[in-house]
Design a protein around this motif. Structure first.
Motif, PDB file in Angstrom:
ATOM      1  N   VAL A 243       0.840  -1.207   0.000  1.00 43.20           N
ATOM      2  CA  VAL A 243       0.000   0.000   0.000  1.00 43.20           C
ATOM      3  C   VAL A 243       0.868   1.248   0.000  1.00 43.20           C
ATOM      4  CG1 VAL A 243      -1.669   1.336   1.349  1.00 43.20           C
ATOM      5  CG2 VAL A 243      -1.978  -1.127   1.096  1.00 43.20           C
ATOM      6  N   TRP A 244       1.921   1.256   0.815  1.00 40.44           N
ATOM      7  CA  TRP A 244       2.810   2.417   0.868  1.00 40.44           C
ATOM      8  C   TRP A 244       3.489   2.665  -0.482  1.00 40.44           C
ATOM      9  CZ3 TRP A 244       5.994   3.062   6.030  1.00 40.44           C
ATOM     10  CH2 TRP A 244       5.106   3.441   7.041  1.00 40.44           C
ATOM     11  N   ILE A 245       3.963   1.602  -1.112  1.00 48.34           N
ATOM     12  CA  ILE A 245       4.662   1.756  -2.394  1.00 48.34           C
ATOM     13  C   ILE A 245       3.711   2.273  -3.464  1.00 48.34           C
ATOM     14  CG2 ILE A 245       5.802   0.505  -4.261  1.00 48.34           C
ATOM     15  CD1 ILE A 245       7.001  -1.335  -2.105  1.00 48.34           C
ATOM     16  N   VAL A 246       2.537   1.639  -3.581  1.00 42.23           N
ATOM     17  CA  VAL A 246       1.564   2.053  -4.602  1.00 42.23           C
ATOM     18  C   VAL A 246       1.113   3.490  -4.375  1.00 42.23           C
ATOM     19  CG1 VAL A 246      -0.746   1.624  -5.515  1.00 42.23           C
ATOM     20  CG2 VAL A 246       0.782  -0.299  -5.049  1.00 42.23           C
ATOM     21  N   ALA A 247       0.802   3.831  -3.123  1.00 42.12           N
ATOM     22  CA  ALA A 247       0.332   5.183  -2.813  1.00 42.12           C
ATOM     23  C   ALA A 247       1.427   6.214  -3.063  1.00 42.12           C
ATOM     24  CB  ALA A 247      -0.135   5.252  -1.367  1.00 42.12           C
ATOM     25  N   SER A 248       2.675   5.869  -2.752  1.00 45.29           N
ATOM     26  CA  SER A 248       3.785   6.808  -2.952  1.00 45.29           C
ATOM     27  C   SER A 248       4.037   7.080  -4.429  1.00 45.29           C
ATOM     28  CB  SER A 248       5.060   6.255  -2.299  1.00 45.29           C
ATOM     29  OG  SER A 248       4.878   6.097  -0.909  1.00 45.29           O
ATOM     30  N   VAL A 249       3.813   6.063  -5.271  1.00 43.03           N
ATOM     31  CA  VAL A 249       4.004   6.229  -6.707  1.00 43.03           C
ATOM     32  C   VAL A 249       2.865   7.032  -7.331  1.00 43.03           C
ATOM     33  CG1 VAL A 249       4.114   5.002  -8.906  1.00 43.03           C
ATOM     34  CG2 VAL A 249       5.400   4.152  -6.944  1.00 43.03           C
ATOM     35  N   MET A 250       1.638   6.757  -6.876  1.00 42.35           N
ATOM     36  CA  MET A 250       0.460   7.363  -7.494  1.00 42.35           C
ATOM     37  C   MET A 250       0.155   8.762  -6.957  1.00 42.35           C
ATOM     38  SD  MET A 250      -2.135   4.096  -7.659  1.00 42.35           S
ATOM     39  CE  MET A 250      -3.427   5.135  -8.343  1.00 42.35           C
ATOM     40  N   LEU A 251       0.492   9.015  -5.707  1.00 42.99           N
ATOM     41  CA  LEU A 251       0.106  10.278  -5.077  1.00 42.99           C
ATOM     42  C   LEU A 251       1.347  11.056  -4.658  1.00 42.99           C
ATOM     43  CD1 LEU A 251      -2.775   8.865  -2.862  1.00 42.99           C
ATOM     44  CD2 LEU A 251      -3.012  10.081  -5.035  1.00 42.99           C
ATOM     45  N   ARG A 252       1.481  12.263  -5.148  1.00 42.65           N
ATOM     46  CA  ARG A 252       2.637  13.097  -4.832  1.00 42.65           C
ATOM     47  C   ARG A 252       2.631  13.457  -3.337  1.00 42.65           C
ATOM     48  NH1 ARG A 252       3.518  18.444  -8.270  1.00 42.65           N
ATOM     49  NH2 ARG A 252       3.848  16.815  -9.868  1.00 42.65           N
ATOM     50  N   GLY A 253       3.759  13.242  -2.702  1.00 40.20           N
ATOM     51  CA  GLY A 253       3.915  13.613  -1.308  1.00 40.20           C
ATOM     52  C   GLY A 253       3.481  12.560  -0.308  1.00 40.20           C
ATOM     53  N   PHE A 254       2.801  11.504  -0.777  1.00 42.40           N
ATOM     54  CA  PHE A 254       2.324  10.485   0.159  1.00 42.40           C
ATOM     55  C   PHE A 254       3.494   9.763   0.820  1.00 42.40           C
ATOM     56  CE2 PHE A 254       0.503   6.579   1.727  1.00 42.40           C
ATOM     57  CZ  PHE A 254      -0.786   6.924   2.098  1.00 42.40           C
TER      58      PHE A 254
END
Length: 313
Positions: free
Chosen positions: A22-33
């Motif tokens: 979840v962290w990896i996917v969210a970090s790639v898709m959402l700037r600053g996550f």
């Protein structure tokens, strides 16, 4: 492939892998996550759930559920500003008094379950209902602002750039892991949860261990209440309500059997982080509360099915 098979045989590892995914996917898709500051903030929020879930894990390992933890958090957050004595400049006396009250509530839960033979889920539900009514009488609908310096320091301090709540969670995690896996009482909790009759015949005291588990649950809920109060700088009726279901969900997501007798706090830790990360992700993409509930339910059900299948083998 072997790693995947190992993960499905080990629910805590599976939860940890889900957190990483979840962290990896969210970090790639959402700037600053994936920024350090944001991840630190998520861990700070997870610390509250993790501390509440520490006591919840102990109770669930014995086959019970503590439904009073949310009310205990609220009691602590509201009463602490009211009972902190003016003569104590450090604020430690108020913290000690609030923790004593929370621990006492846990002790009463344990006494009701142990001596009156009230099922823990019923005893703690009744206690939560009583406390909620009491808080409405005492505080009404108004919020109370904290001026206790020790509480403010706990909620706001960042030694070495790390929020103090995370450091407190680290201490709690070490203590609970040692208790469950390195001390005889942890084995007794697991034995009573797996087979109460066999445990009793082996000389394990149901009464004593029930008292200990619920008392510790009250203490950890009170500790979480102090942390929540310090982070929000005020207490109000209902401030602890969100942590009831999330504490149970964190335990279940970590692979602990809801029926007791099997599990570890090592799984609850990534379970708490997964809940907070998922909530943040849903919030960022502006998903509705309905979708949030669906995702939480799906995650919990999937891991329950995995752990249940492994238990039958």
């Amino acid at each position: 492939m072997n790693m995947i098979r190992s993960a499905f045989r080990n629910p805590p590892l599976l939860t940890l892998l889900l957190v990483a995914l979840v962290w990896i996917v969210a970090s790639v898709m959402l700037r600053g996550f994936g920024a350090y500051g944001h991840l630190r903030y998520l861990l700070e929020l997870a610390a509250v759930i993790g501390i509440v879930a520490a006591g919840q894990t102990l109770v669930i390992l014995m086959g019970g559920i503590d439904l009073s933890v949310g009310a205990v958090i609220t009691v602590t957050a509201i009463l602490l500003p009211l009972i902190s004595p003016a003569w104590d400049p450090t604020g430690l006396a108020g913290i000690a008094a609030a923790l004593a009250i929370a621990t006492g509530i846990g002790l009463m839960n344990g006494a009701g379950a142990a001596y009156l033979r009230v099922p823990p889920i019923i005893m703690t539900l009744a206690m939560a209902t009583f406390l909620q009514g009491l808080l409405v009488i005492v505080a009404g609908g108004s919020a109370v602002t904290v001026s206790n310096p020790a509480v403010i320091l706990l909620g706001q301090a960042r030694p070495f750039g790390i929020p103090s709540g995370i450091l407190l969670w680290l201490v709690v995690a070490i203590v609970v892991l040692l208790l469950v896996h390195r001390m005889p009482i942890g084995a007794r909790f697991l034995a009573l949860g797996a087979n109460p009759l066999a445990a009793r015949l082996s000389g394990v005291s149901v009464t004593r261990n029930t008292l200990v588990a619920h008392t510790l649950s009250g203490f950890f809920a009170g500790l979480a209440g102090i942390l929540v109060l310090g982070m929000n700088r005020q207490g109000y009726v209902g401030i602890g309500d969100p942590y009831l279901l999330t504490s149970i969900a964190a335990v279940v997501l970590g692979g602990t059997s809801i029926l007791g007798g099997r599990g570890t706090y090592a799984g609850t830790i990534p379970g708490a982080i997964l809940l907070v990360t998922t909530t943040a992700l849903i919030t960022v993409v502006n998903a509705s509360p309905g979708w949030r509930s669906i995702m939480f339910g799906t995650l919990i059900l999937a891991l329950l099915l995995v752990s249940g299948r492994e238990a039958r083998r």
